[in-house]
Design an enzyme around this catalytic site. Structure first.
Site, PDB file in Angstrom:
ATOM      1  NE  ARG A 143      38.205  34.516  43.262  1.00 27.24           N
ATOM      2  CZ  ARG A 143      39.506  34.666  43.599  1.00 27.24           C
ATOM      3  NH1 ARG A 143      39.854  35.808  44.206  1.00 27.24           N
ATOM      4  NH2 ARG A 143      40.346  33.824  43.464  1.00 27.24           N
ATOM      5  N   GLY A 171      39.328  24.675  44.777  1.00 25.05           N
ATOM      6  CA  GLY A 171      40.657  23.733  44.422  1.00 25.05           C
ATOM      7  C   GLY A 171      40.329  22.443  43.634  1.00 25.05           C
ATOM      8  CD  GLU A 206      42.954  38.706  28.993  1.00 24.85           C
ATOM      9  OE1 GLU A 206      42.819  38.306  30.029  1.00 24.85           O
ATOM     10  OE2 GLU A 206      43.520  39.753  28.676  1.00 24.85           O
ATOM     11  CE  LYS A 253      41.919  40.737  37.822  1.00 21.36           C
ATOM     12  NZ  LYS A 253      42.468  41.307  36.531  1.00 21.36           N
TER      13      LYS A 253
HETATM   14  C1  G6P Z   1      44.274  34.985  34.494  1.00 20.47           C
HETATM   15  C2  G6P Z   1      43.781  36.299  34.257  1.00 20.47           C
HETATM   16  C3  G6P Z   1      44.775  37.169  33.615  1.00 20.47           C
HETATM   17  C4  G6P Z   1      46.202  37.152  34.386  1.00 20.47           C
HETATM   18  C5  G6P Z   1      46.723  35.803  34.785  1.00 20.47           C
HETATM   19  C6  G6P Z   1      47.788  35.810  35.622  1.00 20.47           C
HETATM   20  O1  G6P Z   1      44.476  34.356  33.253  1.00 20.47           O
HETATM   21  O2  G6P Z   1      42.421  36.462  33.598  1.00 20.47           O
HETATM   22  O3  G6P Z   1      44.416  38.561  33.542  1.00 20.47           O
HETATM   23  O4  G6P Z   1      47.212  37.912  33.718  1.00 20.47           O
HETATM   24  O5  G6P Z   1      45.463  34.917  35.057  1.00 20.47           O
HETATM   25  O6  G6P Z   1      47.217  36.111  36.923  1.00 20.47           O
HETATM   26  P1  G6P Z   1      48.068  36.729  38.089  1.00 20.47           P
HETATM   27  O7  G6P Z   1      47.000  36.932  39.167  1.00 20.47           O
HETATM   28  O8  G6P Z   1      49.007  35.642  38.269  1.00 20.47           O
HETATM   29  O9  G6P Z   1      48.744  37.893  37.517  1.00 20.47           O
END
Ligand code: G6P
Length: 608
Positions: free
Chosen positions: A27, A100, A490, A603
């Site tokens: 994460r 949080g 990234e 993540k």
């Molecule tokens: C983070 C992750 C990305 C992902 C984005 C949205 O930046 O590193 O890989 O696309 O969040 O995340 P979600 O869980 O809402 O698709």
């Protein structure tokens, strides 16, 4: 982002906490820590900056058989990554881990005048606040936690223990997920199911505003207003194999290569090729409701946003009288956008926990607009708060860079578009080609991955010397270019940006020189010749072009070309994205960076 684990039972808590934290490493974090308490009320707190292995090294000198404890991986928000700022935070006998942000921590800190704070974190203030109500065990721990949380503004998932009562953990959530794993003579806590997979199959997902008092054989849940909650024990679907590398060197490569299977799961029971239709049960909209839809708003962040953008190009192609707008959640939540009544919002999120996406969902719901989730993580907050939804079912995605989720998000949204088109009476002859190609996609993905993998690896090694890249595409290949550039930046830290071919002459063409390479997506179709002309313009200026195309007779004098051989036409850009994924992966390996956990990123972005 931050991760929480907790254990109370009969086994060594340290072992579970460390293995759980390792499962949450994906994460993203920059420090970690655990505390355990023995029967004589002695607490052992160990924290370390950096990777869990640093924590393990310290723990080697602090081995304990304690049967209760909590642990945390921290992704810095308030205060630099350091041991001092790492969780658990201690105040008196209280130890707390927190995900949080406590927004009013400065005011609370002032009110807690007598406390000396050792860290710069908002979380330590919450620990002190709980301690101030606990008064060395004069009041039950749960009551102290509830009193403190009533004063808190912000978001939290917390786990709290007191050295004075080494048989219970108090957990609570508001805007940050928490799961309680129900075991045999043991109870587990985690912010993410992957930490408890293999220990138990049974879990309770806490809701916002709930507080649970957890012992090894009991779980008592109440709201902050002391109303009892009868908890629903749910089955965890994930298995151990799904969160292991399965022979691959990195999760990212595993997740790229498992797309034939993950997309099969997305399609299972939803595509009827003989009838040329798709069927989605989850959204729960009636035919009449579907017919009424005039606007689709697609909301997401990062890769989910790109998936929405790509899907919008497709949905517009076959759904008449409908406008589709894809928006970045962090922007949309503060815009004064008017949403017409006949709109439906698609809320796209792999994790189902992204703070901005969740905020948009709540905002849109307030306006009385129907919300449909396109989510992967089962039981996640977004999945639970939307009016209806379609799980993409790709299984755990561990690597920070999203790959298999993207592919399935695009197709799931296209299927939702097809569902609307079917209800609106669009001719089957228009929709059938989409349905048939969707059904073929898993097999075609398998073919393409098998054909291009080694070739892309070789090309990646050549391009690893570059620090700048431009990704280019038109129409459906434009969002594909955007997602490709995101993947590269990234994980390989290459300054990669995407442009629509048509925008080249409005600026980016000025960049073309030996510092850059260009990735040009050239799918067969009406705009192919136009895109070819744009590539010529780049070549004429000495560009280092890597072309990705499914045109057999492609003969432009580019530096490198990856040809995709496939029967798929409409969704060829989705297949081309596999090349982007592999290119980013192999360039990162060549550069020697951390593929699965790129620096500074997380993540699941659970704070704004
Ligand atoms: C983070 C992750 C990305 C992902 C984005 C949205 O930046 O590193 O890989 O696309 O969040 O995340 P979600 O869980 O809402 O698709």
């Amino acid at each position: 982002m931050c991760g929480i684990v907790g254990y109370v039972g009969e086994k060594k808590a340290q072992d579970f906490l460390i293995s759980g934290l390792k499962r949450l490493e994906y994460r993203g974090y920059d420090s970690a820590g655990i505390v355990t308490i023995d029967e004589d009320k002695n607490a052992t707190l160990v924290r370390a900056k950096g990777k869990i292995k640093n924590l393990e090294e310290k723990l080697a000198k602090e081995k304990r058989d304690d049967k209760i404890g909590i642990g945390h991986t921290r992704w810095a928000t308030h205060g630099e990554p350091s041991e001092r700022n790492a969780h658990p935070h201690q105040s008196g006998s209280i130890y707390l881990v927190h995900n949080g942000i406590i927004e009013n921590y400065k005011e609370l800190k002032q009110e807690l005048g007598k406390y000396e704070f050792k860290s710069e974190t908002d979380s330590e203030v919450l620990a002190a606040l709980i301690d101030s109500f606990y008064q060395d065990g004069k009041y039950p721990l749960t009551n102290a936690v509830v009193q403190a949380l009533k004063l808190v503004k912000g978001t939290y998932g917390i786990a709290v223990v007191s050295a004075l009562n080494p048989d219970e953990i108090v957990v609570a959530r508001s805007g940050s997920p928490l799961i309680v794993g129900v075991g045999h003579n043991e109870t587990l806590v985690a912010s993410d199911a992957s930490a408890i997979v293999g220990h138990t199959k049974h879990a309770i997902y806490l809701n916002d505003g709930e507080v649970a008092t957890i012992k090894k054989n009991s779980i008592e849940i109440k709201t902050l207003n002391a109303e009892p909650v009868s908890a629903k024990v749910e089955e965890i679907e994930t298995n151990l194999a799904a969160i292991q590398k399965g022979g691959y060197e990195h999760f990212l490569l595993k997740e790229i290569m498992e797309q034939p299977e993950s997309l099969t799961e997305t399609l299972r029971g939803r595509v009827r090729t003989e009838e040329g239709i798709v069927h989605l049960g989850g959204p729960g909209l009636t035919e009449a409701e579907l017919r009424k839809i005039k606007h689709l708003i697609i909301v997401g962040c990062g890769t989910a946003y790109h998936a929405g953008l790509l899907a919008s190009y497709y949905i517009e192609q076959f759904t008449p009288e409908i406008t589709v707008e894809t928006v970045i959640a962090s922007e949309y939540r503060y815009r004064q956008a008017y949403i017409p009544e006949d709109a439906v919002a698609l809320i796209v999120s792999q994790s189902g926990e992204t703070a901005d996406t969740l905020a948009c969902l709540r905002e849109i719901k307030k306006q009385g607009i129907k919300t449909i989730g396109i989510v992967n993580v089962i039981g996640s907050t977004i999945a639970r708060e939307v009016d209806g939804g379609t799980y993409v079912h790709v299984g755990p995605e561990i690597s920070v860079a999203s790959t298999k989720a993207f592919t399935s998000q695009v197709i799931a949204m296209v299927m939702f578009g097809l569902t609307i088109a079917q209800a609106k009476g669009v001719k089957k002859s228009v929709l059938r080609p989409y349905v048939l190609e969707i059904a073929e996609m898993p097999e075609e993905i398998k073919k393409v991955l098998g054909n291009v993998k080694d070739e892309v690896e070789k090309i990646a090694k050549k391009y690893a010397k570059y620090e700048h890249a431009i990704y280019l595409g038109r129409d459906t290949a434009y969002p594909t270019a955007m997602e490709g550039a995101l993947k590269l930046k990234e994980i390989s830290y290459v300054d990669a940006n995407a442009y629509a071919f048509g925008e080249l002459k409005h600026g980016p063409l000025a960049l073309v020189d030996d510092r850059f390479f260009e990735v040009a997506f050239l799918p067969e179709g009406a705009l192919y010749e136009k895109a070819v002309s744009n590539v010529q313009e780049v070549l004429a200026r000495g560009g280092h072009v890597l072309a990705v195309t499914n045109v057999e007779e492609f003969d432009l004098p580019v530096e490198n070309v990856v040809k995709i051989t496939t029967s798929i036409e409409i969704f060829a850009p989705v297949l081309m994205n596999l090349v982007s994924q592999l290119l980013a992966y192999y360039m990162t390996v060549a550069k020697g960076y951390n593929v699965d956990q790129p620096r500074n990123l997380a993540k699941s972005v659970t704070v704004e």
